[in-house]
Design an enzyme around this catalytic site. Sequence first.
Site, PDB file in Angstrom:
ATOM      1  N   PRO A 139       3.272  34.404  67.619  1.00 44.98           N
ATOM      2  CG  PRO A 139       2.009  33.258  68.369  1.00 44.98           C
ATOM      3  CD  PRO A 139       2.879  32.657  67.376  1.00 44.98           C
ATOM      4  CB  SER A 180      -0.437  38.213  69.550  1.00 44.62           C
ATOM      5  OG  SER A 180      -0.280  37.951  70.409  1.00 44.62           O
ATOM      6  CE1 TYR A 194      -1.323  33.519  75.505  1.00 46.49           C
ATOM      7  CE2 TYR A 194      -0.845  35.819  73.918  1.00 46.49           C
ATOM      8  CZ  TYR A 194      -0.334  34.499  75.341  1.00 46.49           C
ATOM      9  OH  TYR A 194       1.027  34.407  75.038  1.00 46.49           O
ATOM     10  CB  THR A 224      -1.639  30.157  74.130  1.00 43.57           C
ATOM     11  OG1 THR A 224      -1.406  30.430  72.560  1.00 43.57           O
ATOM     12  CG2 THR A 224      -0.094  29.694  74.341  1.00 43.57           C
ATOM     13  NE  ARG A 249       5.706  35.573  81.176  1.00 47.00           N
ATOM     14  CZ  ARG A 249       5.317  35.451  80.593  1.00 47.00           C
ATOM     15  NH1 ARG A 249       5.152  36.583  80.137  1.00 47.00           N
ATOM     16  NH2 ARG A 249       4.506  34.418  79.733  1.00 47.00           N
ATOM     17  CE  LYS A 281       2.658  29.506  70.245  1.00 48.86           C
ATOM     18  NZ  LYS A 281       3.523  29.484  71.701  1.00 48.86           N
ATOM     19  CG  HIS A 312       4.329  30.703  76.163  1.00 49.98           C
ATOM     20  ND1 HIS A 312       3.728  31.036  75.232  1.00 49.98           N
ATOM     21  CD2 HIS A 312       5.181  32.104  76.917  1.00 49.98           C
ATOM     22  CE1 HIS A 312       3.167  31.960  74.954  1.00 49.98           C
ATOM     23  NE2 HIS A 312       3.387  32.733  75.689  1.00 49.98           N
ATOM     24  CB  SER A 329      10.450  26.647  72.191  1.00 49.67           C
ATOM     25  OG  SER A 329       8.705  26.763  72.912  1.00 49.67           O
ATOM     26  CB  ILE A 375      13.618  27.982  65.681  1.00 48.29           C
ATOM     27  CG1 ILE A 375      13.303  27.113  66.120  1.00 48.29           C
ATOM     28  CG2 ILE A 375      14.289  28.278  64.422  1.00 48.29           C
ATOM     29  CD1 ILE A 375      13.475  25.536  65.457  1.00 48.29           C
ATOM     30  NE  ARG A 376      16.985  32.020  69.834  1.00 48.56           N
ATOM     31  CZ  ARG A 376      16.240  32.336  70.875  1.00 48.56           C
ATOM     32  NH1 ARG A 376      15.431  31.721  69.516  1.00 48.56           N
ATOM     33  NH2 ARG A 376      15.476  32.108  71.775  1.00 48.56           N
TER      34      ARG A 376
END
Length: 432
Positions: free
Chosen positions: A111, A140, A164, A190, A199, A307, A331, A363, A365-366
């Site tokens: 999401p 989401s 949320y 979440t 942030r 989550k 996250h 969180s 994963i590439r």
Amino acid sequence: MTGDRSEDPVTAGESFGRAVQAQIYRAGLFGRTPRVPVSPDALEAAARRRMSRTAWAYVAGSAGRERTAHANRSALDRWEIVPRMLRDVEDRDTGVELFGARLPSPFLFAPVGVLEMAHQEADLAVAAAARELGVPMVISTQGSVPMEETAVALAETVRWYQLYWPGDDGLAASLVRRAEATGAAAIVVTLDTDLLGWRTRDLDLAWLPFGRAMGIAQYLSDPVFAELVAERASRPRQDAPVKPGLAALKTLAGIARRYPGGFLRNLTSPLPRAAVETFLDVFSRPALTWEHLAWLRERTSLPIVLKGLQHPDDAALALDHGVDGIIVSNHGGRQVDGAIGAIDALPGIAERVGGRIPVLFDSGIRSGADAFKALALGARAVLVGRPYVYGLALAGADGAREVVRNLMAEFDLTMALTGRTTTSDITRDALR
């Protein structure tokens, strides 16, 4: 689906990785290279060039000095894969089972909110990509498109709904009812975003998309939220009128465009502004506790997945409270600066759960190799976030599809090259 496709789609199967490789190399014979870079670093760099400054900050940014985001990657890199040889890997099955559904791969579209910042088709483009691949999409709460429209775009594809948990229980119940009505197969709560993290990239730009009515389509389409907005708009305003400047006028115009109804009517209506203010009031729920899960269980028969867990004791509490699944996640590093890498939390949680409920991973994963590592450390499946958003920014639905397709292909080849033929073969002894 948008874009002029230069390649035929590949269907997931026992030769998926080889088929994707061959497709790309065949296109190269005619001078065509992938529209979306295959290399994770090149993908990110290309998306950064394409996206606006505010969009890039919101999607790529993390909390504080972004140490947790870096920890996610460095923790994954510390684990090394140990291949085994002379095993028959001609036929492979990359599928996994979750809540009674057989999925073609261990990947899910995570999401991600405010997808309109990456592409105008937003959630609908991602739904198109998910539908073509047969990969589940977690819709989401901060979507740019009402969940009902996203569900139509998904057709028969498995979808989960990420909640949320808002400050108003009536609104929470309404969102869950709507998710059930759209065919959601699970509710993902979440837990790590009951407040927004610090942030720094967004703060430096003084940019919060929700304050511009971006990413709040689930709320604007909700009947309970509409009642809250109408009640707020009926109150006498307490603040003194202020003559807005150019920036404020642009913001108000953007809100008027995104609010349901006609643009001109919205310019003079108190409802659009009241909607944004109402959202900002109800978004967070810092008072949420384990006891609230019983309230949710009374209102849905769907599997409840938590989550954001990062501590084995929280996994034990999740079991005590009867949840149906866990997603180990920080996250993407967006909430707490200096936290542990998410993959470092996975083995302890998987051990504590002991296979009683599915454990998923999110969180960092590439690559397909990253997903392989997560499964070896106890995950049943993995969620992909930023990479598909980068693909979305570059080529819409086709871009999101290609990114996840490439992850699936690399995962398949990684299984073959390490001597594994099913996902259940990927165990801890595959790593050191």
